[in-house]
Design a protein around this motif. Structure first.
Motif, mmCIF file in Angstrom:
data_model
loop_
_atom_site.group_PDB
_atom_site.id
_atom_site.type_symbol
_atom_site.label_atom_id
_atom_site.label_comp_id
_atom_site.label_asym_id
_atom_site.label_seq_id
_atom_site.Cartn_x
_atom_site.Cartn_y
_atom_site.Cartn_z
ATOM 1 N N PRO A 228 0.803 -1.230 0.000
ATOM 2 C CA PRO A 228 0.000 0.000 0.000
ATOM 3 C C PRO A 228 0.832 1.273 0.000
ATOM 4 O O PRO A 228 0.293 2.352 -0.261
ATOM 5 N N VAL A 229 2.121 1.165 0.299
ATOM 6 C CA VAL A 229 2.953 2.375 0.378
ATOM 7 C C VAL A 229 4.141 2.305 -0.578
ATOM 8 O O VAL A 229 5.073 3.095 -0.469
ATOM 9 N N GLU A 230 4.119 1.361 -1.501
ATOM 10 C CA GLU A 230 5.180 1.210 -2.510
ATOM 11 C C GLU A 230 6.563 1.064 -1.881
ATOM 12 O O GLU A 230 7.550 1.635 -2.349
ATOM 13 N N ALA A 231 6.610 0.268 -0.811
ATOM 14 C CA ALA A 231 7.894 0.037 -0.151
ATOM 15 C C ALA A 231 8.626 -1.164 -0.732
ATOM 16 O O ALA A 231 9.849 -1.248 -0.627
ATOM 17 N N ALA A 232 7.883 -2.103 -1.330
ATOM 18 C CA ALA A 232 8.497 -3.294 -1.911
ATOM 19 C C ALA A 232 8.784 -3.061 -3.386
ATOM 20 O O ALA A 232 7.981 -2.462 -4.105
ATOM 21 N N GLU A 233 9.923 -3.554 -3.833
ATOM 22 C CA GLU A 233 10.306 -3.385 -5.239
ATOM 23 C C GLU A 233 11.109 -4.597 -5.687
ATOM 24 O O GLU A 233 11.893 -5.160 -4.918
ATOM 25 N N VAL A 234 10.905 -4.993 -6.937
ATOM 26 C CA VAL A 234 11.656 -6.082 -7.544
ATOM 27 C C VAL A 234 12.397 -5.516 -8.740
ATOM 28 O O VAL A 234 11.782 -4.908 -9.620
ATOM 29 N N VAL A 235 13.707 -5.698 -8.766
ATOM 30 C CA VAL A 235 14.513 -5.168 -9.863
ATOM 31 C C VAL A 235 15.389 -6.285 -10.420
ATOM 32 O O VAL A 235 15.790 -7.204 -9.697
ATOM 33 N N ALA A 236 15.668 -6.210 -11.701
ATOM 34 C CA ALA A 236 16.592 -7.163 -12.318
ATOM 35 C C ALA A 236 18.010 -6.828 -11.880
ATOM 36 O O ALA A 236 18.399 -5.666 -11.806
ATOM 37 N N GLY A 237 18.773 -7.849 -11.573
ATOM 38 C CA GLY A 237 20.145 -7.626 -11.134
ATOM 39 C C GLY A 237 20.791 -8.899 -10.661
ATOM 40 O O GLY A 237 20.183 -9.972 -10.686
ATOM 41 N N GLU A 238 22.017 -8.795 -10.236
ATOM 42 C CA GLU A 238 22.741 -9.961 -9.744
ATOM 43 C C GLU A 238 22.082 -10.511 -8.483
ATOM 44 O O GLU A 238 21.623 -9.762 -7.623
ATOM 45 N N ALA A 239 22.018 -11.827 -8.417
ATOM 46 C CA ALA A 239 21.455 -12.465 -7.227
ATOM 47 C C ALA A 239 22.332 -12.162 -6.013
ATOM 48 O O ALA A 239 23.557 -12.107 -6.116
ATOM 49 N N VAL A 240 21.697 -11.952 -4.876
ATOM 50 C CA VAL A 240 22.419 -11.664 -3.634
ATOM 51 C C VAL A 240 22.001 -12.682 -2.592
ATOM 52 O O VAL A 240 20.923 -13.281 -2.680
ATOM 53 N N PRO A 241 22.821 -12.915 -1.579
ATOM 54 C CA PRO A 241 22.434 -13.839 -0.502
ATOM 55 C C PRO A 241 21.188 -13.331 0.217
ATOM 56 O O PRO A 241 20.872 -12.138 0.172
ATOM 57 N N PRO A 242 20.450 -14.221 0.881
ATOM 58 C CA PRO A 242 19.271 -13.790 1.636
ATOM 59 C C PRO A 242 19.613 -12.693 2.641
ATOM 60 O O PRO A 242 20.665 -12.717 3.281
ATOM 61 N N VAL A 243 18.722 -11.721 2.732
ATOM 62 C CA VAL A 243 18.898 -10.587 3.644
ATOM 63 C C VAL A 243 17.899 -10.729 4.787
ATOM 64 O O VAL A 243 16.691 -10.853 4.555
ATOM 65 N N ARG A 244 18.416 -10.736 5.997
ATOM 66 C CA ARG A 244 17.558 -10.838 7.181
ATOM 67 C C ARG A 244 17.520 -9.482 7.877
ATOM 68 O O ARG A 244 18.557 -8.941 8.261
ATOM 69 N N MET A 245 16.294 -8.935 7.994
ATOM 70 C CA MET A 245 16.111 -7.621 8.607
ATOM 71 C C MET A 245 15.406 -7.823 9.954
ATOM 72 O O MET A 245 14.307 -8.384 10.013
ATOM 73 N N ALA A 246 16.051 -7.382 11.020
ATOM 74 C CA ALA A 246 15.529 -7.609 12.372
ATOM 75 C C ALA A 246 14.285 -6.763 12.635
ATOM 76 O O ALA A 246 14.161 -5.626 12.155
ATOM 77 N N LEU A 247 13.360 -7.334 13.409
ATOM 78 C CA LEU A 247 12.166 -6.637 13.877
ATOM 79 C C LEU A 247 12.147 -6.646 15.404
ATOM 80 O O LEU A 247 12.706 -7.547 16.027
ATOM 81 N N TYR A 248 11.477 -5.640 15.979
ATOM 82 C CA TYR A 248 11.480 -5.502 17.434
ATOM 83 C C TYR A 248 10.041 -5.348 17.939
ATOM 84 O O TYR A 248 9.244 -4.625 17.337
ATOM 85 N N PRO A 249 9.708 -6.036 19.034
ATOM 86 C CA PRO A 249 8.357 -5.889 19.596
ATOM 87 C C PRO A 249 8.174 -4.489 20.170
ATOM 88 O O PRO A 249 9.085 -3.927 20.785
ATOM 89 N N ALA A 250 6.982 -3.920 19.946
ATOM 90 C CA ALA A 250 6.702 -2.569 20.446
ATOM 91 C C ALA A 250 5.206 -2.444 20.716
ATOM 92 O O ALA A 250 4.406 -3.241 20.235
ATOM 93 N N ARG A 251 4.835 -1.434 21.527
ATOM 94 C CA ARG A 251 3.423 -1.133 21.783
ATOM 95 C C ARG A 251 3.226 0.367 21.609
ATOM 96 O O ARG A 251 3.962 1.179 22.180
ATOM 97 N N CYS A 252 2.226 0.717 20.840
ATOM 98 C CA CYS A 252 1.999 2.119 20.505
ATOM 99 C C CYS A 252 1.473 2.888 21.723
ATOM 100 O O CYS A 252 0.505 2.459 22.371
ATOM 101 N N GLU A 253 2.114 4.019 22.016
ATOM 102 C CA GLU A 253 1.684 4.839 23.143
ATOM 103 C C GLU A 253 0.390 5.587 22.839
ATOM 104 O O GLU A 253 -0.292 6.040 23.752
#
Length: 282
Positions: A228-253
């Protein structure tokens, strides 16, 4: 008259699995751009197949990431002793040749490129592809007219087709182009829509992280189509190793809802950050 003779065969068409039929924002156009006769075209966002212009070459079958083409089969081709013998009259996809290479150990082709120049480019693409994989390329050979057992074997070639479904192509690594997935963390809402729509598991959400595995991506672009916010993108290019992006638990104030944040210590969820007042009644 036999009843079955009166029933016309089903015409090739683009089925409901087409990304443009499933996802209003999809920009997938692989079949359209690769069709050599213009039988496939875009019409009001949908992909339309004009049966009267289709020659049955089957290129669309080998480039569609969704297996959306219906009532269309790959060409039956002849081969013998690792040599592809034809037919060569219609254009071919390098992806199909890679499947012949993988499934039938084809290493040469008996094509006259002066008579069939439309085979030159896909053969060159195949050989560049094989070179990157460290394998020898295909050779163009002539079938010897000499008498003997070898000639008799060539005169009795085997006919076969290669599997064209996306799963078979993935298993054979029959994708001529590598793709890379990117996720803009400054825009991403962590809603998980891209992970749910990805049939290949190239985007995977878990409690502690999100993993982008470009080796699984076939470039369909479904993830970008549902974001919904155009944050994901797929582009042609050299293959790269898997990327792991950490997430953190949070509670909205502001609204009190829990969510997974990109950074530790975040105080407001993406929904509340985007609106002046809490959209969840908090």
């Amino acid at each position: 008259m036999n009843l079955f003779d009166m029933i016309a065969p089903a015409q090739p068409c683009v089925g409901a699995r087409c990304a443009r039929k499933r996802l209003p924002r999809s920009r997938c156009d692989y079949c359209v751009t690769r069709c050599p006769t213009g039988a496939l075209a875009l019409h009001h966002h949908d992909v339309i197949l004009a049966s009267d212009r289709c020659t049955g070459c089957g290129i669309c079958l080998f480039v569609c990431p969704a297996d959306a083409l219906e009532y269309l089969s790959p060409l039956m081709r002849r081969h013998r002793d690792g040599v592809l013998l034809g037919p060569f009259t219609l254009p071919v996809a390098a992806e199909e040749l890679m499947l012949w290479h993988t499934h039938y150990a084809i290493r040469a082709v008996a094509v006259d490129l002066t008579q069939n120049p439309h085979w030159l480019r896909p053969l060159a693409e195949l050989n560049l592809w094989l070179q990157r994989r460290g394998e020898p390329g295909w050779q163009c050979v002539t079938v010897s007219p000499e008498a003997g057992e070898a000639r008799r074997r060539l005169l009795r070639p085997e006919g076969a087709r290669v599997p064209h479904d996306a799963a078979g192509r993935r298993a054979a690594e029959a994708f001529s182009t590598a793709y890379r997935i990117t996720l803009d963390a400054t825009r991403c809402l962590l809603c998980g829509a891209c992970g749910r729509v990805c049939a290949r598991g190239a985007i995977r959400f878990s409690e502690p992280s999100v993993t982008l595995d470009s080796s699984r991506c076939d470039g369909c672009g479904d993830c970008a189509a549902v974001c919904p916010v155009e944050a994901a993108e797929v582009v042609a290019g050299e293959a790269v190793p898997p990327v792991r992006m950490a997430l953190y638990p949070a509670r909205c104030e502001r609204c009190g809802e829990p969510w997974r944040a990109w950074q530790p210590g975040e105080k407001h969820c993406p929904v509340c950050r985007r609106h002046a007042f809490s959209m969840r009644g908090g």
